[in-house]
Scaffold this active site. Structure first.
Site, mmCIF file in Angstrom:
data_model
loop_
_atom_site.group_PDB
_atom_site.id
_atom_site.type_symbol
_atom_site.label_atom_id
_atom_site.label_comp_id
_atom_site.label_asym_id
_atom_site.label_seq_id
_atom_site.Cartn_x
_atom_site.Cartn_y
_atom_site.Cartn_z
ATOM 1 N N GLU A 163 -25.288 -63.770 19.020
ATOM 2 C CA GLU A 163 -23.922 -62.785 19.015
ATOM 3 C C GLU A 163 -22.828 -63.982 18.479
ATOM 4 O OE1 GLU A 163 -24.574 -59.886 22.519
ATOM 5 O OE2 GLU A 163 -23.880 -61.875 23.375
ATOM 6 N N ASP A 173 -15.272 -62.064 25.955
ATOM 7 C CA ASP A 173 -15.172 -63.325 24.775
ATOM 8 C C ASP A 173 -14.021 -63.297 24.286
ATOM 9 O OD1 ASP A 173 -17.763 -62.242 24.940
ATOM 10 O OD2 ASP A 173 -17.928 -61.607 22.793
HETATM 11 C C1 FRU Z 1 -20.741 -61.170 23.524
HETATM 12 C C2 FRU Z 1 -20.576 -59.933 23.334
HETATM 13 C C3 FRU Z 1 -20.501 -59.623 21.807
HETATM 14 C C4 FRU Z 1 -19.835 -58.295 21.663
HETATM 15 C C5 FRU Z 1 -18.969 -58.215 23.008
HETATM 16 C C6 FRU Z 1 -18.593 -56.770 23.743
HETATM 17 O O1 FRU Z 1 -20.223 -61.519 25.107
HETATM 18 O O2 FRU Z 1 -21.788 -59.021 23.744
HETATM 19 O O3 FRU Z 1 -21.742 -59.685 21.009
HETATM 20 O O4 FRU Z 1 -18.881 -57.784 20.565
HETATM 21 O O5 FRU Z 1 -19.662 -59.138 23.828
HETATM 22 O O6 FRU Z 1 -17.912 -56.927 24.534
#
Ligand code: FRU
Length: 551
Positions: free
Chosen positions: A241, A59
């Site tokens: 998320e 992300d």
């Molecule tokens: C989304 C996610 C988020 C988390 C991160 C962990 O892709 O699963 O919810 O904070 O990636 O790397």
């Protein structure tokens, strides 16, 4: 994701033993990594999309504009090309196209790995972490404590903050972290914080399992729950998320609406991860959907929204835009809402065939609100700064296309990285078309419109052997919201991806691919019914590594 979090717990233990970064302070003064052509020319390396120099990326995090720089932090495992102990990698740009890689901003510490989150500039020094003269840049992120998860606790995700007094170059974790404890919910993460001017307070938009919780704070340190939204609306095929909440004016009116982005994994219309959104109002306490938007969301079958039977309204219907959120602190004088997403999908992100690094970001995009035949929608367009890397351009003359039209080969255009813009007109109701990208091995990707379904699509079944994952090959569909006979389409093609903006960005699809040889042949195929090319232009997009000097 749950599975990989567990594997990462072991990774984090090993990592902690060999690392000295648990003090929570990063005063790393290593030089910025200079991106040169020689270090960024591996097979499948995108040439105008952001990628980490090496290691794993997911992300985008903490996107904030400050003093002429667009900051991009990102979920990063520097020691491996698969997901693992999460850090915040860091890069800055003057134009969201050319990037300067900076040292890692946030390292895991005794409270956990550093999961996704946001960053703000605390202009009025509400937190007391900076001064009014030199305001703190404050990062608000999720601590994921893998050890607590391993021993069966439910409250292993908490929210922490860190601050920088030197434009994001060095970071100090706040001494009383976490600032928001977990009420006993396993999925409690990805805080997106913004200043709510009308109420003179900060709002944290947090993803909590199957809904969004809004918290407020006067100082970024003490947080109070305001309300929850979404447990019974939208898509729920997976965990919610990486949310975002922002205000936008409806184009051509003075009406302002609030947009709530909610990423979800799995549960996207074409499988795996995706970004859905809601439009409504927000009063500092509660988000309420606009009845017109809600009607479209709830209509069964939803007007031009359901793809493969999946509900929800999606920012990008392709398989490879995820965790997308927007930049904070963009000056009013600019006024744009600027967005960027991760260009992959949890279905296969860990196994795509790159060796030195994994994953790219989408191009930066502007988001606007528009009234469409299907109702109020967010439309996306690439940022105009992409013109900074325009090379040679060729225009196509107006002509009827009844079979195929070669767009490369007979024009001196051989680039595999380009911005192709076509205005097509359908001359009969069953008129459909595809842009075909191919190479000498007859590997190809088709991007087009299927008249029988009334949907756009990307077909990457023959992009390569696709052998790295059973879940990769396929045709992916998206609704067409426009109803007229003109099809303005725009394709941004890089070495390993296409971003498809149809009808002025009313429908967007992003897909990645990994051919054995880059695609340099481009054809327009018009079967079933004639099509007219009313205008067309192709711009070569120059590599952002063409010169070691970053703009
Ligand atoms: C989304 C996610 C988020 C988390 C991160 C962990 O892709 O699963 O919810 O904070 O990636 O790397």
């Amino acid at each position: 994701m749950k599975k990989i979090y567990a594997i990462a717990a072991l990774g984090l233990l090993l990592y902690s033993c060999s690392s000295n970064q648990n003090t929570g302070e990063n005063t790393d003064t290593a030089d910025a990594v200079t991106a040169t052509a020689s270090s960024f020319d591996e097979p499948h390396r995108p040439q105008f999309h952001f990628t980490p120099p090496s290691g794993w990326m997911n992300d985008p995090n903490g996107m904030v504009y400050y003093k002429g720089e667009y900051h991009l932090f990102y979920q990063h495992n520097p020691d491996s090309t698969v997901w693992g102990p999460m850090h915040w990698g860091h890069a800055v740009s003057n134009d969201m196209v050319h990037w300067k890689h900076l040292p890692i901003a946030l390292y895991p510490d005794s409270l956990g790995m550093i999961f996704s989150g946001s960053a703000v500039v605390d202009i009025s020094n509400t937190s007391g972490l900076g001064t009014k003269v030199n305001p703190a840049m404050v990062a608000i992120f999720t601590y994921h404590n893998a050890e607590q998860e391993r021993v069966g606790k439910n409250d292993f995700q908490t929210q922490g903050i860190a601050f920088s007094l030197d434009n994001g170059r060095s970071w100090t974790k706040y001494k009383n972290n976490p600032v928001l404890k977990n009420p006993g919910i396993r999925d409690f993460r990805d805080p997106k914080v913004s200043w709510y001017e009308a109420g003179q307070k900060w709002i944290m938009t947090l993803a909590v399992k199957d809904h969004i919780s809004f918290y407020s704070s006067k100082n970024l340190l003490d947080w109070k729950l305001e309300s929850d939204f979404g447990a019974d609306v939208g898509a729920h095929g997976g965990v919610w998320e990486c949310p975002d909440l922002f205000k936008l004016k409806v184009n051509g009116t003075n009406e302002e609406k609030w947009v709530l982005l909610v990423n979800i994994n799995p549960g996207a219309p074409n499988g795996g991860s995706g970004t859905q959104y809601f439009i409504g109002s927000f009063d500092g306490n509660r988000f309420v959907m606009d009845p017109r938007f809600e009607a479209g969301l709830n209509a069964k079958p939803a007007i031009a929204t359901a793809v493969n039977g999946q509900e929800g309204i999606w920012l990008d219907y392709g398989r490879d835009e995820y965790a997308g959120v927007t930049w904070a602190n963009v000056p009013d004088s600019d006024g744009r809402r600027l967005f960027m997403g991760w260009m992959s999908n949890w279905n296969y992100a860990n196994v795509v065939p790159t060796e030195k690094w994994r994953s790219a970001m989408t191009v930066a995009r502007t988001l606007e609100l528009e009234n469409t035949p299907a109702g109020l929608r967010v439309v996306s367009q690439p940022v105009q700064e992409l013109q900074n890397i325009y090379g040679d351009s060729y225009t196509f003359k107006e002509q009827a296309v009844s079979d195929t039209l070669t767009l490369s080969g007979n024009v001196p255009f051989t680039s595999s990285t380009f911005d192709l813009q076509l205005d097509l007109e359908r001359l009969s109701p069953d008129g459909q078309f595809a842009v075909e990208l191919s190479n000498n091995q007859n590997q190809k990707v088709l991007i087009g419109y299927d008249a029988a379904r009334g949907q756009y699509y990307i077909d990457r079944r023959k992009a390569s052997s696709n052998s790295f994952s059973d879940n990769f090959a396929g045709i992916h569909y998206a609704p067409r919201l426009a109803t007229d006979d003109s099809f303005p389409v725009r394709l941004l093609v890089d070495v390993a991806s296409v971003e498809f903006f149809a009808d002025g960005g009313k429908t967007v699809m992003t897909d990645i691919f990994f051919p054995d040889e880059v695609f340099t042949k481009i054809r327009l195929i018009a079967d079933k019914g004639q099509l007219r090319l009313t205008s067309g232009i192709i711009h070569d997009l120059k590599s952002i590594y063409a010169s070691a000097e970053q703009k």
